[in-house]
Design a protein around this motif. Structure first.
Motif, mmCIF file in Angstrom:
data_model
loop_
_atom_site.group_PDB
_atom_site.id
_atom_site.type_symbol
_atom_site.label_atom_id
_atom_site.label_comp_id
_atom_site.label_asym_id
_atom_site.label_seq_id
_atom_site.Cartn_x
_atom_site.Cartn_y
_atom_site.Cartn_z
ATOM 1 N N ASP A 110 -19.140 -8.635 6.193
ATOM 2 C CA ASP A 110 -19.305 -9.664 7.108
ATOM 3 C C ASP A 110 -18.116 -10.247 7.671
ATOM 4 O OD1 ASP A 110 -19.158 -11.674 5.269
ATOM 5 O OD2 ASP A 110 -21.022 -11.017 4.435
ATOM 6 N N ALA A 129 -24.805 -9.280 1.922
ATOM 7 C CA ALA A 129 -25.954 -9.936 1.375
ATOM 8 C C ALA A 129 -25.983 -11.026 2.259
ATOM 9 C CB ALA A 129 -25.788 -10.215 -0.116
ATOM 10 N N LYS A 176 -22.557 -8.913 -7.380
ATOM 11 C CA LYS A 176 -23.705 -8.163 -8.116
ATOM 12 C C LYS A 176 -25.244 -8.843 -8.029
ATOM 13 C CE LYS A 176 -21.505 -7.682 -11.712
ATOM 14 N NZ LYS A 176 -20.342 -8.248 -11.474
ATOM 15 N N THR A 219 -25.780 -11.667 -5.955
ATOM 16 C CA THR A 219 -26.087 -11.672 -4.732
ATOM 17 C C THR A 219 -26.683 -10.515 -4.183
ATOM 18 O OG1 THR A 219 -24.268 -13.055 -4.581
ATOM 19 C CG2 THR A 219 -25.439 -12.885 -2.690
HETATM 20 P P1 GDP Z 1 -20.995 -11.299 -9.343
HETATM 21 O O1 GDP Z 1 -20.145 -12.202 -10.252
HETATM 22 O O2 GDP Z 1 -20.448 -9.972 -9.099
HETATM 23 O O3 GDP Z 1 -22.444 -11.502 -9.651
HETATM 24 O O4 GDP Z 1 -21.038 -12.066 -7.852
HETATM 25 P P2 GDP Z 1 -21.824 -13.047 -7.025
HETATM 26 O O5 GDP Z 1 -22.927 -12.343 -6.864
HETATM 27 O O6 GDP Z 1 -21.750 -14.485 -8.000
HETATM 28 O O7 GDP Z 1 -21.130 -13.338 -5.906
HETATM 29 C C1 GDP Z 1 -19.759 -13.944 -5.983
HETATM 30 C C2 GDP Z 1 -19.125 -14.722 -4.766
HETATM 31 O O8 GDP Z 1 -19.179 -13.937 -3.572
HETATM 32 C C3 GDP Z 1 -20.058 -15.857 -4.328
HETATM 33 O O9 GDP Z 1 -19.755 -17.030 -3.965
HETATM 34 C C4 GDP Z 1 -20.918 -15.074 -3.266
HETATM 35 O O10 GDP Z 1 -21.471 -16.294 -2.444
HETATM 36 C C5 GDP Z 1 -19.998 -14.457 -2.586
HETATM 37 N N1 GDP Z 1 -20.725 -13.402 -1.846
HETATM 38 C C6 GDP Z 1 -21.676 -12.385 -2.496
HETATM 39 N N2 GDP Z 1 -22.235 -11.548 -1.223
HETATM 40 C C7 GDP Z 1 -21.530 -11.993 -0.336
HETATM 41 C C8 GDP Z 1 -21.758 -11.471 1.219
HETATM 42 O O11 GDP Z 1 -22.364 -10.299 1.278
HETATM 43 N N3 GDP Z 1 -20.774 -11.938 2.041
HETATM 44 C C9 GDP Z 1 -19.949 -13.151 1.656
HETATM 45 N N4 GDP Z 1 -19.326 -13.501 2.762
HETATM 46 N N5 GDP Z 1 -19.998 -13.462 0.532
HETATM 47 C C10 GDP Z 1 -20.769 -13.022 -0.711
#
Ligand code: GDP
Length: 345
Positions: A221, A258, A85, A87
């Motif tokens: 990806d 992302a 989210k 990211t």
């Molecule tokens: P949230 O808890 O939903 O806010 O998730 P985060 O945004 O913190 O993302 C969780 C993990 O997924 C992190 O380690 C990010 O780097 C990874 N991540 C987020 N978006 C992507 C993406 O588009 N591709 C990849 N390969 N990893 C991603």
């Protein structure tokens, strides 16, 4: 407000700032409407305060700025922790800025209720975006109840719009409690999903899919590409089994990364087309009107509940009657009536 008027306002705000640390009343309203970020932060602090005098000031302020809000799009975002989210918001936020929007990000995190930790852990999130011009990010307010958190966020949306933010993202954790609240305050509710995370629905309840206006599979990806296409088909099939949206909108399953910056233009265009179509068929304004009425009723219910809970006689009698209800010495219905009578006496 046109630019010359705006800069005159800003100059006035700067002069006031030299005299006072915190603004209040009409000064705060004027500064807020001139787009002063500090004034917006102060105004939200008033909204979030539980002090009665602050609540009164907040109500007055909201009433004053309400007619001066900018036209906005409110996007609700949910998904399980780790789905991506923050990211997503970083990447999508950059796209919004490039399209000339001003973005406010508000969060609803039920786990941020006092004494519990916060799942969204806002401080370290969205670091690049938070430093960009035209972006305002506010972590979840804390309150004793989810209803309290939601009310504060609703009021904050209005303040952000009055301060010139035309794209509002309300983010919540997909753990099943706060989605209904977010749905009731946004124009479009987007559910983020992972591909190939084992369980096809990842604990996302059918109810949440039903509420969503769109789904986006994240992290499409590397090796995830093929899995994502498969997941897209699965979710599409699952969505086919749900009842049709009354506004005629068909819930799509989109893909994004992302990491590679893929899919965000498409998601933005999709949301624009939703806005255009729903505006044309009247659902956009109709939905907002219904939401306003819902907020009014919710606020009444919350305030009645708060007053009831803090009533001295109710506080005294509640534990005694609760014991009697537990031991079946008294019916729950009579206990409720007796307590209500104390409250209304
Ligand atoms: P949230 O808890 O939903 O806010 O998730 P985060 O945004 O913190 O993302 C969780 C993990 O997924 C992190 O380690 C990010 O780097 C990874 N991540 C987020 N978006 C992507 C993406 O588009 N591709 C990849 N390969 N990893 C991603």
């Amino acid at each position: 407000m046109d630019n010359s008027k705006n800069s005159a306002h800003r100059a006035a705000v700067d002069r006031l700032r030299n005299k006072q640390r915190f603004l209040s009343g009409n000064d705060l309203a004027q500064a807020l409407m001139a787009g002063d970020i500090r004034a917006l932060a102060e105004a939200i602090t008033l909204v979030e305060s539980s002090r009665a005098d602050h609540q009164k000031q907040a109500e007055e302020l909201i009433n004053t700025v309400m007619p001066h809000r900018h036209k906005s799009f409110r996007l609700g975002l949910t998904g399980v922790p780790g789905v991506g989210k923050s990211t997503f918001i970083e990447a999508f936020g950059q796209h919004l800025l490039s399209m000339g929007h001003k973005l406010a990000v508000l969060a609803i995190d039920p786990s941020s209720q006092r004494s519990k930790g916060s799942i969204l852990g806002d401080k370290t999130r969205m670091e690049t975006l938070s430093q960009s011009e035209g972006v305002f990010i506010r972590p979840s307010p804390s309150a004793d109840s989810l209803g309290g958190v939601a009310r504060k966020t609703r009021e904050s949306i209005i303040l952000c719009e009055a301060a010139g933010f035309d794209y509002i993202i309300v983010e919540t954790v997909g753990v099943g409690q706060s989605e209904v609240e977010v749905k009731s305050m946004v124009d479009f509710f987007l559910l983020l999903m992972l591909a190939g995370a084992g369980d096809e629905l990842q604990g996302i309840k059918r109810g949440i899919m039903e509420m969503a206006d769109g789904l986006a599979i994240t992290k499409v990806d590397g090796q995830n590409g093929t899995l994502a296409k498969q997941a897209q088909r699965n979710y599409k099939n699952a969505l086919h089994l749900l009842p049709q949206n009354e506004n005629g909108w068909i819930t799509e399953v989109m893909l994004c990364s992302a990491l590679q910056g893929d899919g965000f233009k498409e998601i933005y265009d999709h949301l624009r087309s939703f806005e255009e179509r729903m505006t044309a068929n009247g659902f956009f304004d109709g939905n907002r009107m219904e939401q306003s009425l819902h907020w009014m009723k919710q606020t009444i219910a919350n305030q009645l509940q708060d007053r009831f809970n803090s009533h001295p006689e109710v506080q005294l009698q509640m534990p005694i009657l609760a014991e009697q209800v537990k031991s079946a010495a008294l019916s729950p219905f009579r206990a409720a009536r007796l307590l209500l009578e104390k409250f209304f006496a």
